[in-house]
Write an enzyme that holds these catalytic residues in place. Structure first.
Site, PDB file in Angstrom:
ATOM      1  N   GLY A  29     -49.041  54.242  -9.541  1.00 55.38           N
ATOM      2  CA  GLY A  29     -47.864  54.685 -10.481  1.00 55.38           C
ATOM      3  C   GLY A  29     -48.298  55.602 -11.740  1.00 55.38           C
ATOM      4  N   ALA A  85     -47.695  48.298 -14.749  1.00 55.16           N
ATOM      5  CA  ALA A  85     -46.675  47.134 -14.203  1.00 55.16           C
ATOM      6  C   ALA A  85     -45.359  47.582 -14.592  1.00 55.16           C
ATOM      7  CB  ALA A  85     -46.810  45.770 -14.977  1.00 55.16           C
ATOM      8  N   ASP A  86     -44.225  46.494 -14.057  1.00 52.81           N
ATOM      9  CA  ASP A  86     -42.829  47.128 -14.001  1.00 52.81           C
ATOM     10  C   ASP A  86     -42.234  46.191 -15.248  1.00 52.81           C
ATOM     11  OD1 ASP A  86     -42.751  49.078 -11.885  1.00 52.81           O
ATOM     12  OD2 ASP A  86     -43.218  47.490 -10.849  1.00 52.81           O
ATOM     13  N   LYS A  96     -44.569  43.615 -10.514  1.00 51.11           N
ATOM     14  CA  LYS A  96     -45.189  44.803  -9.955  1.00 51.11           C
ATOM     15  C   LYS A  96     -44.627  45.011  -8.697  1.00 51.11           C
ATOM     16  CE  LYS A  96     -49.590  45.808 -10.287  1.00 51.11           C
ATOM     17  NZ  LYS A  96     -49.062  47.179 -10.652  1.00 51.11           N
ATOM     18  N   GLY A  97     -44.975  46.340  -8.406  1.00 49.54           N
ATOM     19  CA  GLY A  97     -44.449  46.793  -6.924  1.00 49.54           C
ATOM     20  C   GLY A  97     -43.449  47.815  -6.959  1.00 49.54           C
ATOM     21  N   GLY A  98     -42.964  48.233  -8.298  1.00 52.73           N
ATOM     22  CA  GLY A  98     -42.061  49.414  -8.108  1.00 52.73           C
ATOM     23  C   GLY A  98     -42.321  50.610  -7.364  1.00 52.73           C
ATOM     24  N   GLU A 105     -52.322  46.128  -4.516  1.00 52.91           N
ATOM     25  CA  GLU A 105     -52.566  45.790  -5.824  1.00 52.91           C
ATOM     26  C   GLU A 105     -52.803  44.337  -6.287  1.00 52.91           C
ATOM     27  OE1 GLU A 105     -49.601  49.174  -7.966  1.00 52.91           O
ATOM     28  OE2 GLU A 105     -48.684  47.268  -7.422  1.00 52.91           O
ATOM     29  N   LYS A 123     -41.684  48.197 -20.963  1.00 52.28           N
ATOM     30  CA  LYS A 123     -42.016  47.207 -20.069  1.00 52.28           C
ATOM     31  C   LYS A 123     -41.823  45.613 -20.542  1.00 52.28           C
ATOM     32  CE  LYS A 123     -42.728  50.461 -16.971  1.00 52.28           C
ATOM     33  NZ  LYS A 123     -44.038  50.878 -16.467  1.00 52.28           N
TER      34      LYS A 123
HETATM   35  C1  A5P Z   1     -46.777  50.106  -7.927  1.00 55.09           C
HETATM   36  O1  A5P Z   1     -46.593  49.480  -6.812  1.00 55.09           O
HETATM   37  C2  A5P Z   1     -46.442  49.263  -9.053  1.00 55.09           C
HETATM   38  O2  A5P Z   1     -46.847  48.164  -9.149  1.00 55.09           O
HETATM   39  C3  A5P Z   1     -46.641  50.166 -10.451  1.00 55.09           C
HETATM   40  O3  A5P Z   1     -47.786  49.674 -11.054  1.00 55.09           O
HETATM   41  C4  A5P Z   1     -45.479  50.003 -11.194  1.00 55.09           C
HETATM   42  O4  A5P Z   1     -44.345  50.490 -10.521  1.00 55.09           O
HETATM   43  C5  A5P Z   1     -45.629  50.667 -12.687  1.00 55.09           C
HETATM   44  O5  A5P Z   1     -45.582  52.222 -12.446  1.00 55.09           O
HETATM   45  P1  A5P Z   1     -45.518  53.267 -13.817  1.00 55.09           P
HETATM   46  O6  A5P Z   1     -46.588  53.065 -14.426  1.00 55.09           O
HETATM   47  O7  A5P Z   1     -44.977  54.444 -12.987  1.00 55.09           O
HETATM   48  O8  A5P Z   1     -44.328  52.732 -14.355  1.00 55.09           O
END
Ligand code: A5P
Length: 231
Positions: A29, A85-86, A96-98, A105, A123
Site C-alpha cells: 500500500g 491498514a484501511d 486490511k486488504g484494500g 499480509e 483510518k
Molecule cells: C493492502 O492489501 C492493504 O492491506 C493496505 O495495507 C491498506 O489498503 C492500506 O493502504 P494505504 O496505506 O495505501 O492506505
C-alpha cells in the site's frame, strides 16, 4: 502536512523500530511503500537487514530500491513487520486488504514477533466496518456460491473489479468486498468468515497489532490500545 506527507511521517517513525540484523516483513500500500523507500535509504547507508515482501508490488519496489529480500521459506520467523491498514478500531483491530494483499499480509504478520501499523488519522474508526467493507479472498471456482454463503453471515458481498474485470490477487483468487450492517464481534466474524467453504482468508486482523503509529496534522503519535492518544 498533506495526507501523503502524513503517511511518510508515520513510516519514518516506524523506521525507529528497525535494528541491525533484523528480519523484516514489508507491507503493501501507499504508506508501506514510504516505509520501503525510507528503509532503502538506510540500507544504502549500511544498515544490514533482510525482508519478506507481502505482495508482488512490494517485491518490485524493494528490488528496484535495493532492499535485500528473502522469503518465508528461507526465513520463516520475522522480528518486525511494518504495514498499513484501511481501518483501525480502538482495540487496535484492523481491516486490511484494500490493496488486495491481505492473504500474504496476514501470513507475514503471523510470522512476526512484532506487527507495527502505520496510518494517517483518517483510518481511525470507533468500530470496524464503519466505512470500509471487509475484503474476503475467495477461490475463483464457485465464487457465487461462496458469496451466497457470506450473505447468510450478514454480508453484502461485491466482487472487486478493476477496469470492468474481476480483480485477481497475487494468489490467483478473487476478492469479495463484504459490507456488514454491523460487526458486533470482530474476532468471531474473522473465524466465521474463514470457516466458510471457498474463503481463503479475510481482511479482519484481530489481536495481531503490537503498535499503531498515527500521523495527523498535529504530528505523529503512538496509539495505545483502548483509543486514548499519547505522543
Ligand atoms: C493492502 O492489501 C492493504 O492491506 C493496505 O495495507 C491498506 O489498503 C492500506 O493502504 P494505504 O496505506 O495505501 O492506505
Amino acid at each position: 502536512m498533506d495526507i501523503d506527507g502524513q503517511k511518510r511521517a508515520a513510516a519514518a517513525r516506524a523506521l525507529e523500530f528497525v535494528e541491525p540484523g533484523m528480519r523484516l516483513g514489508l507491507g503493501t500500500g501507499s504508506t508501506a511503500r514510504h516505509f520501503v523507500e525510507l528503509l532503502a535509504e538506510r540500507v544504502r547507508g549500511g544498515l544490514r537487514i533482510v525482508a519478506v515482501p507481502t505482495s508482488e508490488a512490494t517485491q518490485r519496489d524493494a528490488q528496484r530500491l535495493g532492499v535485500p529480500l528473502t522469503s518465508l521459506d528461507e526465513t520463516p520467523a520475522l522480528d518486525l513487520t511494518v504495514d498499513g491498514a484501511d481501518e483501525i478500531a480502538p482495540d487496535l483491530s484492523l481491516i486490511k486488504g484494500g490493496g488486495g494483499a491481505l492473504l500474504r499480509e496476514k501470513i507475514v504478520a503471523a510470522a512476526s514477533d512484532r506487527f507495527v501499523v502505520v496510518v494517517d488519522d483518517e483510518k481511525l474508526v470507533d468500530r470496524l466496518g464503519e466505512r470500509f467493507a471487509v475484503p474476503v479472498e475467495v477461490v475463483q471456482f464457485g465464487w457465487q456460491a461462496t458469496a451466497a454463503a457470506l450473505e447468510r453471515l450478514g454480508a453484502e458481498p461485491e466482487l472487486r473489479q478493476t477496469d470492468g474485470r474481476a480483480f485477481v490477487t497475487d494468489g490467483g483468487n478473487f476478492i469479495l468486498d463484504c459490507r456488514f450492517r454491523a460487526i458486533d464481534d470482530a474476532r468471531e466474524m474473522e473465524c466465521r468468515l474463514n470457516m466458510t467453504v471457498g474463503v481463503v482468508e479475510n481482511g479482519l486482523f484481530i489481536g495481531r497489532t503490537s503498535t499503531v503509529i498515527v500521523a495527523s496534522d498535529a504530528g505523529v503519535e503512538i496509539l495505545p490500545r483502548g483509543g486514548g492518544r499519547s505522543s
